[in-house]
Motif scaffolding. Structure first.
Motif, mmCIF file in Angstrom:
data_model
loop_
_atom_site.group_PDB
_atom_site.id
_atom_site.type_symbol
_atom_site.label_atom_id
_atom_site.label_comp_id
_atom_site.label_asym_id
_atom_site.label_seq_id
_atom_site.Cartn_x
_atom_site.Cartn_y
_atom_site.Cartn_z
ATOM 1 N N LYS A 61 30.150 44.248 43.444
ATOM 2 C CA LYS A 61 31.536 43.774 43.450
ATOM 3 C C LYS A 61 31.580 42.601 44.420
ATOM 4 O O LYS A 61 31.035 42.692 45.516
ATOM 5 C CB LYS A 61 32.495 44.878 43.904
ATOM 6 N N ILE A 62 32.196 41.523 44.001
ATOM 7 C CA ILE A 62 32.345 40.376 44.900
ATOM 8 C C ILE A 62 33.518 40.650 45.828
ATOM 9 O O ILE A 62 34.586 41.098 45.397
ATOM 10 C CB ILE A 62 32.564 39.081 44.089
ATOM 11 N N ALA A 63 33.310 40.426 47.117
ATOM 12 C CA ALA A 63 34.366 40.700 48.090
ATOM 13 C C ALA A 63 35.636 39.916 47.747
ATOM 14 O O ALA A 63 35.576 38.764 47.313
ATOM 15 C CB ALA A 63 33.892 40.341 49.501
ATOM 16 N N ASP A 64 36.791 40.556 47.959
ATOM 17 C CA ASP A 64 38.071 39.945 47.587
ATOM 18 C C ASP A 64 38.294 38.596 48.266
ATOM 19 O O ASP A 64 38.888 37.685 47.692
ATOM 20 C CB ASP A 64 39.225 40.891 47.937
ATOM 21 N N GLU A 65 37.782 38.465 49.519
ATOM 22 C CA GLU A 65 37.966 37.210 50.256
ATOM 23 C C GLU A 65 37.259 36.036 49.585
ATOM 24 O O GLU A 65 37.593 34.876 49.841
ATOM 25 C CB GLU A 65 37.440 37.339 51.693
ATOM 26 N N MET A 66 36.269 36.328 48.769
ATOM 27 C CA MET A 66 35.491 35.281 48.113
ATOM 28 C C MET A 66 36.115 34.839 46.786
ATOM 29 O O MET A 66 35.687 33.856 46.194
ATOM 30 C CB MET A 66 34.063 35.770 47.853
ATOM 31 N N LEU A 67 37.116 35.582 46.311
ATOM 32 C CA LEU A 67 37.667 35.323 44.978
ATOM 33 C C LEU A 67 38.962 34.524 45.039
ATOM 34 O O LEU A 67 39.763 34.695 45.962
ATOM 35 C CB LEU A 67 37.939 36.650 44.263
ATOM 36 N N PRO A 68 39.196 33.657 44.033
ATOM 37 C CA PRO A 68 40.508 33.028 43.901
ATOM 38 C C PRO A 68 41.553 34.080 43.532
ATOM 39 O O PRO A 68 41.217 35.224 43.203
ATOM 40 C CB PRO A 68 40.299 32.025 42.749
ATOM 41 N N SER A 69 42.806 33.697 43.534
ATOM 42 C CA SER A 69 43.878 34.618 43.167
ATOM 43 C C SER A 69 43.756 35.021 41.690
ATOM 44 O O SER A 69 43.071 34.359 40.905
ATOM 45 C CB SER A 69 45.239 33.963 43.395
ATOM 46 N N THR A 70 44.428 36.116 41.321
ATOM 47 C CA THR A 70 44.391 36.591 39.936
ATOM 48 C C THR A 70 44.887 35.525 38.969
ATOM 49 O O THR A 70 44.307 35.313 37.892
ATOM 50 C CB THR A 70 45.251 37.860 39.792
ATOM 51 N N THR A 71 45.957 34.843 39.345
ATOM 52 C CA THR A 71 46.502 33.787 38.486
ATOM 53 C C THR A 71 45.485 32.661 38.305
ATOM 54 O O THR A 71 45.261 32.176 37.184
ATOM 55 C CB THR A 71 47.799 33.223 39.094
ATOM 56 N N THR A 72 44.865 32.246 39.409
ATOM 57 C CA THR A 72 43.862 31.184 39.341
ATOM 58 C C THR A 72 42.682 31.607 38.477
ATOM 59 O O THR A 72 42.160 30.816 37.682
ATOM 60 C CB THR A 72 43.377 30.810 40.752
ATOM 61 N N LEU A 73 42.276 32.866 38.603
ATOM 62 C CA LEU A 73 41.155 33.366 37.798
ATOM 63 C C LEU A 73 41.463 33.300 36.303
ATOM 64 O O LEU A 73 40.587 32.976 35.495
ATOM 65 C CB LEU A 73 40.812 34.810 38.200
ATOM 66 N N LYS A 74 42.696 33.606 35.930
ATOM 67 C CA LYS A 74 43.080 33.538 34.510
ATOM 68 C C LYS A 74 42.956 32.106 33.985
ATOM 69 O O LYS A 74 42.472 31.871 32.875
ATOM 70 C CB LYS A 74 44.508 34.053 34.330
ATOM 71 N N VAL A 75 43.374 31.161 34.816
ATOM 72 C CA VAL A 75 43.270 29.747 34.431
ATOM 73 C C VAL A 75 41.805 29.338 34.323
ATOM 74 O O VAL A 75 41.395 28.673 33.359
ATOM 75 C CB VAL A 75 44.016 28.861 35.454
ATOM 76 N N LEU A 76 41.012 29.747 35.317
ATOM 77 C CA LEU A 76 39.593 29.399 35.321
ATOM 78 C C LEU A 76 38.877 30.006 34.112
ATOM 79 O O LEU A 76 37.991 29.384 33.525
ATOM 80 C CB LEU A 76 38.934 29.876 36.620
ATOM 81 N N ASN A 77 39.275 31.219 33.734
ATOM 82 C CA ASN A 77 38.666 31.867 32.574
ATOM 83 C C ASN A 77 38.952 31.073 31.297
ATOM 84 O O ASN A 77 38.056 30.872 30.458
ATOM 85 C CB ASN A 77 39.203 33.297 32.442
ATOM 86 N N LEU A 78 40.184 30.605 31.147
ATOM 87 C CA LEU A 78 40.532 29.785 29.982
ATOM 88 C C LEU A 78 39.750 28.476 29.985
ATOM 89 O O LEU A 78 39.198 28.055 28.966
ATOM 90 C CB LEU A 78 42.037 29.493 29.974
#
Length: 272
Positions: A120-137
């Motif tokens: 699991k990647i530590a939460d501090e290393m991840l963008p926000s949930t909204t940003t992740l959705k954009v990045l996934n698209l």
């Protein structure tokens, strides 16, 4: 690389971390394992280190796992190690690869060693949930684009300042923004692994720094508890950062290396 003149006790196949290579820091580690009687084998994944491919690009994580299986199947068939115990060892992202290799061929390894595994990647290393959705698209449109927010991981990997300064000389490491498809593949891989932890059945050694801010030591604890392995060991090192094999003060590094070698030696005795 077996050490000349030293009888080989077993084969140790290494999977490096994200942005890492099987040279530079690992070369010294491999020599120590080889001097202790292990044939050490490592490869740069496609797109990393000195291997071919777009630097830092993972179009499909499972294809990467299959490539590792193919390479290490050939190595395990070599005459010098064919009849010996074989172990797979993964650091960080390489820990995720080692776990997926084991899950795909559960009876082909005599032990799995995971160093700060990326379950699991530590939460501090991840963008926000909204940003992740954009990045996934965006990853479906421009998969190779370097658009993940950049963080200098060296301050999280190397606790020892002198070793952190050395890291800049590792010029073949990948040290840039994560490519979109790579980032989404890493996230997908961790989610897949998390759903299959109970299927991990090989003898298991997990090592993690207590202050790791890149991969979560609590998830290593969860892996230890969920794995169905009858022979499993978890070691958490106080104050340790992500790079416990290469980024800590020397006495800690030697302790980590010795813990791994002692574990290997004991398993080889059990098998033989």
């Amino acid at each position: 690389m077996p050490e000349p003149g030293v009888p080989i006790k077993g084969a140790l196949c290494f999977c490096h971390g994200y942005g890492g290579t099987c040279t530079f820091f690992f070369e010294g580690i491999a020599k120590q394992f080889a001097a202790s009687g292990y044939g050490v084998y490592a490869m740069d994944f496609p797109g990393f280190g000195l291997s071919e491919g777009l630097h830092g690009y993972i179009p499909n994580f499972d294809d990467l796992v299959d490539d590792v299986i193919e390479q290490y199947t050939e190595i395990k068939a070599r005459p010098e190690v064919r009849e010996l115990p074989r172990f797979i060892m993964g650091q960080s992202m390489g820990g995720a690869i080692a776990l997926k290799v084991h899950l795909k061929e559960p009876s082909d390894w005599d032990g799995v060693i995971l160093v700060a595994p990326m379950c699991k990647i530590a939460d501090e290393m991840l963008p926000s949930t909204t940003t992740l959705k954009v990045l996934n698209l965006l990853s479906k449109v421009t998969p190779k684009a370097k658009l993940f927010p950049y963080k200098d991981l060296n301050e999280f990997i190397f606790r020892e300042p002198g070793k952190r300064k050395l890291a800049v000389y590792n010029v073949i490491s990948y040290d840039d923004k994560t490519r979109l498809k790579t980032g989404m593949e890493l996230l997908s891989a961790t989610q897949d692994i998390e759903s299959q932890l109970q299927k991990v059945s090989a003898p298991l050694l997990i090592l993690h720094g207590a202050e790791d801010k890149v991969t979560d030591p609590l998830v290593s604890q969860f892996l230890y508890e969920k794995a169905s392995s009858k022979d499993k060991t978890l070691k958490i090192y106080e104050e340790g950062y992500h790079g416990i094999m290469e980024g800590e003060p020397d006495d800690r590094i030697f302790a980590v290396h010795n813990d791994i070698i002692s574990w290997l030696d004991f398993r080889c005795l059990l098998i033989n």
